[in-house]
Write a protein that holds these residues in place. Structure first.
Motif, PDB file in Angstrom:
ATOM      1  N   THR A 185       6.473  46.373  14.701  1.00  0.00           N
ATOM      2  CA  THR A 185       6.673  44.980  14.362  1.00  0.00           C
ATOM      3  C   THR A 185       5.637  44.124  15.080  1.00  0.00           C
ATOM      4  O   THR A 185       5.467  44.225  16.296  1.00  0.00           O
ATOM      5  CB  THR A 185       8.098  44.539  14.758  1.00  0.00           C
ATOM      6  OG1 THR A 185       9.018  45.415  14.120  1.00  0.00           O
ATOM      7  CG2 THR A 185       8.373  43.113  14.362  1.00  0.00           C
ATOM      8  N   SER A 235       5.470  41.077  15.921  1.00  0.00           N
ATOM      9  CA  SER A 235       5.962  40.190  16.980  1.00  0.00           C
ATOM     10  C   SER A 235       6.226  40.931  18.288  1.00  0.00           C
ATOM     11  O   SER A 235       6.340  40.313  19.336  1.00  0.00           O
ATOM     12  CB  SER A 235       7.229  39.468  16.526  1.00  0.00           C
ATOM     13  OG  SER A 235       8.266  40.398  16.290  1.00  0.00           O
ATOM     14  N   GLU A 236       6.294  42.250  18.250  1.00  0.00           N
ATOM     15  CA  GLU A 236       6.555  43.031  19.460  1.00  0.00           C
ATOM     16  C   GLU A 236       5.301  43.642  20.068  1.00  0.00           C
ATOM     17  O   GLU A 236       5.358  44.317  21.083  1.00  0.00           O
ATOM     18  CB  GLU A 236       7.574  44.138  19.146  1.00  0.00           C
ATOM     19  CG  GLU A 236       8.937  43.579  18.775  1.00  0.00           C
ATOM     20  CD  GLU A 236       9.921  44.661  18.383  1.00  0.00           C
ATOM     21  OE1 GLU A 236       9.592  45.858  18.474  1.00  0.00           O
ATOM     22  OE2 GLU A 236      11.039  44.300  17.987  1.00  0.00           O
TER      23      GLU A 236
END
Length: 83
Positions: A51, A53-54
């Motif tokens: 992901t 965002s991670e």
């Protein structure tokens, strides 16, 4: 036409208006590769697939991914169906 997001590219390549990109290994394989018959090419070597965002690295990492997407270095392509 300029495509700016992974979702826009997935929709265009798969010809599926509701196509979405999935960044977990299981969902990517099931929903993108098998489901949409589309694969993501050009994920940066040394960057864990996951992901967005991670990902570690903040804004610089996101800007790199966006540059590669816009330049075509990272892109989607259709997957041939085996017969």
């Amino acid at each position: 036409m300029t495509l700016h997001t992974d979702t826009e590219l997935a929709e265009t390549v798969s010809k599926t208006p509701s196509a979405k990109m999935h960044y977990t290994a299981d969902n990517y394989l099931e929903k993108v590769v098998m489901g949409l018959r589309t694969e993501l090419v050009g994920w940066p070597v040394g960057m864990p697939f996951g992901t967005v965002s991670e990902l570690k690295g903040g804004k610089a990492v996101l800007e790199r991914l966006l540059r590669e997407l816009r330049s075509g270095r990272r892109h989607f392509r259709g997957v041939a169906t085996r017969r």
